[in-house]
Write a protein that holds these residues in place. Structure first.
Motif, short mmCIF file in Angstrom:
data_model
loop_
_atom_site.label_atom_id
_atom_site.label_comp_id
_atom_site.label_asym_id
_atom_site.label_seq_id
_atom_site.Cartn_x
_atom_site.Cartn_y
_atom_site.Cartn_z
N PHE A 136 0.81 -1.22 0.00
CA PHE A 136 0.00 0.00 0.00
C PHE A 136 0.85 1.28 0.00
CE2 PHE A 136 -2.66 -3.21 2.19
CZ PHE A 136 -3.73 -3.24 1.32
N ILE A 137 2.17 1.14 0.04
CA ILE A 137 3.03 2.33 0.09
C ILE A 137 2.82 3.23 -1.11
CG2 ILE A 137 5.42 3.15 0.04
CD1 ILE A 137 6.21 0.75 1.72
N SER A 138 2.73 2.65 -2.29
CA SER A 138 2.55 3.46 -3.50
C SER A 138 1.22 4.20 -3.47
CB SER A 138 2.65 2.58 -4.75
OG SER A 138 1.69 1.55 -4.71
N GLU A 139 0.18 3.59 -2.89
CA GLU A 139 -1.11 4.26 -2.77
C GLU A 139 -1.02 5.43 -1.80
OE1 GLU A 139 -3.74 3.64 -4.61
OE2 GLU A 139 -2.56 2.10 -5.66
N LYS A 186 0.63 8.53 -3.34
CA LYS A 186 -0.19 9.30 -4.27
C LYS A 186 -0.88 10.47 -3.56
CE LYS A 186 -1.28 5.35 -7.27
NZ LYS A 186 -2.36 4.44 -7.73
N SER A 187 -1.36 10.22 -2.33
CA SER A 187 -2.04 11.27 -1.58
C SER A 187 -2.14 10.86 -0.12
CB SER A 187 -3.44 11.52 -2.15
OG SER A 187 -4.12 12.51 -1.39
N PRO A 188 -1.16 11.21 0.69
CA PRO A 188 -1.19 10.83 2.11
C PRO A 188 -2.46 11.26 2.83
CG PRO A 188 0.98 11.65 1.51
CD PRO A 188 0.09 11.91 0.33
N ARG A 231 -9.29 6.27 0.97
CA ARG A 231 -9.13 5.44 -0.22
C ARG A 231 -8.93 3.97 0.10
NH1 ARG A 231 -4.86 6.26 -3.03
NH2 ARG A 231 -5.72 5.67 -5.04
N MET A 232 -8.54 3.66 1.35
CA MET A 232 -8.32 2.27 1.72
C MET A 232 -9.59 1.44 1.64
SD MET A 232 -5.27 1.23 2.24
CE MET A 232 -5.62 -0.27 3.14
N ASP A 233 -10.74 2.08 1.70
CA ASP A 233 -12.00 1.34 1.62
C ASP A 233 -12.11 0.56 0.31
OD1 ASP A 233 -12.77 2.31 4.06
OD2 ASP A 233 -14.00 3.95 3.24
N ALA A 234 -11.42 1.05 -0.72
CA ALA A 234 -11.49 0.39 -2.02
C ALA A 234 -10.65 -0.88 -2.08
CB ALA A 234 -11.04 1.36 -3.12
N GLU A 261 -11.40 -5.03 7.03
CA GLU A 261 -11.76 -3.62 6.92
C GLU A 261 -11.22 -2.77 8.06
OE1 GLU A 261 -13.77 -6.18 6.64
OE2 GLU A 261 -15.27 -5.93 5.05
N ASP A 262 -10.96 -3.38 9.19
CA ASP A 262 -10.40 -2.66 10.35
C ASP A 262 -8.88 -2.72 10.39
OD1 ASP A 262 -12.97 -2.02 11.30
OD2 ASP A 262 -13.16 -3.98 12.26
N ARG A 263 -8.27 -3.23 9.30
CA ARG A 263 -6.82 -3.37 9.16
C ARG A 263 -6.23 -4.41 10.12
NH1 ARG A 263 -4.49 2.79 7.95
NH2 ARG A 263 -6.34 3.53 6.87
N GLN A 264 -7.07 -5.26 10.66
CA GLN A 264 -6.57 -6.37 11.45
C GLN A 264 -6.09 -7.46 10.50
OE1 GLN A 264 -6.27 -6.25 14.89
NE2 GLN A 264 -6.84 -4.13 14.42
N ILE A 265 -5.07 -8.19 10.92
CA ILE A 265 -4.45 -9.20 10.06
C ILE A 265 -4.70 -10.59 10.63
CG2 ILE A 265 -2.26 -10.10 9.19
CD1 ILE A 265 -1.26 -7.28 8.92
N TYR A 266 -5.13 -11.51 9.74
CA TYR A 266 -5.42 -12.87 10.16
C TYR A 266 -4.66 -13.86 9.28
CZ TYR A 266 -9.22 -10.47 12.53
OH TYR A 266 -9.94 -9.61 13.32
N LEU A 267 -4.00 -14.81 9.90
CA LEU A 267 -3.24 -15.81 9.17
C LEU A 267 -4.17 -16.85 8.58
CD1 LEU A 267 -0.49 -17.07 8.41
CD2 LEU A 267 -0.56 -18.28 10.61
#
Length: 276
Positions: free
Chosen positions: A46-49, A52-54, A60-63, A84-90
């Motif tokens: 997501f760094i490149s996104e 583009k516009s910090p 924009r992350m919703d997309a 959607e909450d940016r939680q990470i699951y293995l």
């Protein structure tokens, strides 16, 4: 500036770095934040996104969420979900060798040196990927795990069938077929994960994500499933300070400063500095 340090890797150099980060925190009177380097790999796409516009990044992350992440490196091969909450699951991982390790060990068996994944990829460019039928383990299992140790064994038995001069002439085909087996296993498991849940995007990161065949096949899978494909920039594929710093940005709503302890066994679901 707040010092940032990557946790989850346990060698002596990382321990020295942690000590330095804590010392700088005291000397500069600023907080120090830890970062889980596996999570940072997943987030690096997501760094490149963000660039583009910090200011618009959070909206924009919703997309892109939920997001399927494939992390492929010399030491790790993981499929994870970022919700959607940016939680990470293995979702799945290797039960033995990582994909990068399999490529490096295969290159060593063929006399290309170690680590030799990039050398194997270069030789494979002029080879026939269908010349040898190397195994793709666990493809018919219901889980999303990977296994590459049997692939290396199959290569050893294949090499034993030929004389040294024959191996030299067959080297491009051997490399191409072996590389194809690794990439195919990764892509097929990613495809299986996509069929089990809802995703808006998929991302590829880690050192092995520099492999062009893997990048091409990953993007083809995303196109087939009509999903956004996010590939980590090549400069952010290996362990690097950029992705560690960005992880701090990505998870900033849930972090708290801390004095860094050493956590060599941290998994990708373990969030550093979590206030929850």
């Amino acid at each position: 500036r707040d010092p940032l340090w990557s946790r989850g890797l346990g060698d002596v150099y990382k321990r020295q770095g942690m000590a330095t980060a804590n010392a700088l925190s005291v000397a500069w009177s600023v907080p120090v934040f830890g970062a889980n380097h596996l999570r940072a790999h997943a987030q690096s796409v997501f760094i490149s996104e963000y660039e583009k516009s910090p200011s618009e990044f959070d909206r924009r992350m919703d997309a892109f969420l939920p997001h399927l992440s494939l992390i492929v490196s010399g030491g790790n091969t993981l499929l994870v979900k970022i919700d959607e909450d940016r939680q990470i699951y293995l979702l799945g991982g290797t039960i033995d060798d990582a994909a990068g390790e399999a490529l490096d060990k295969g290159a060593k068996l063929m006399g290309l040196g170690y680590p030799g994944g990039p050398k194997l990829e270069k030789v494979a460019q002029s080879g026939n990927s269908k010349a040898f039928d190397f195994p793709r383990a666990l493809m018919h299992k219901p889980n999303l795990d990977f296994s590459f140790s049997g692939l290396k064994t199959s290569l050893r038995y294949t090499l034993d069938r030929f004389e040294d001069d024959e191996i030299v002439s067959l080297m491009p085909d051997l490399c191409a077929s072996y590389q194809a087996a690794v990439v195919d296993a990764l892509i097929r498991k990613a495809g299986k994960a996509l069929g089990r849940d809802r995703f808006k995007s998929m991302g590829l990161s880690g050192g092995v994500s520099n492999n062009q065949l893997l990048r091409d096949e990953f993007e083809a899978l995303a196109k087939k499933r009509k999903l956004v494909s996010l590939l980590a920039q090549r400069k952010h594929t290996g362990d690097n300070a950029g992705m560690i710093a960005f992880s701090h940005v990505f998870e900033r709503t849930n972090i708290i400063p801390e004095r860094l302890p050493i956590s060599p066994s941290m998994g990708i679901e373990d969030q550093v500095n979590s206030s929850e």
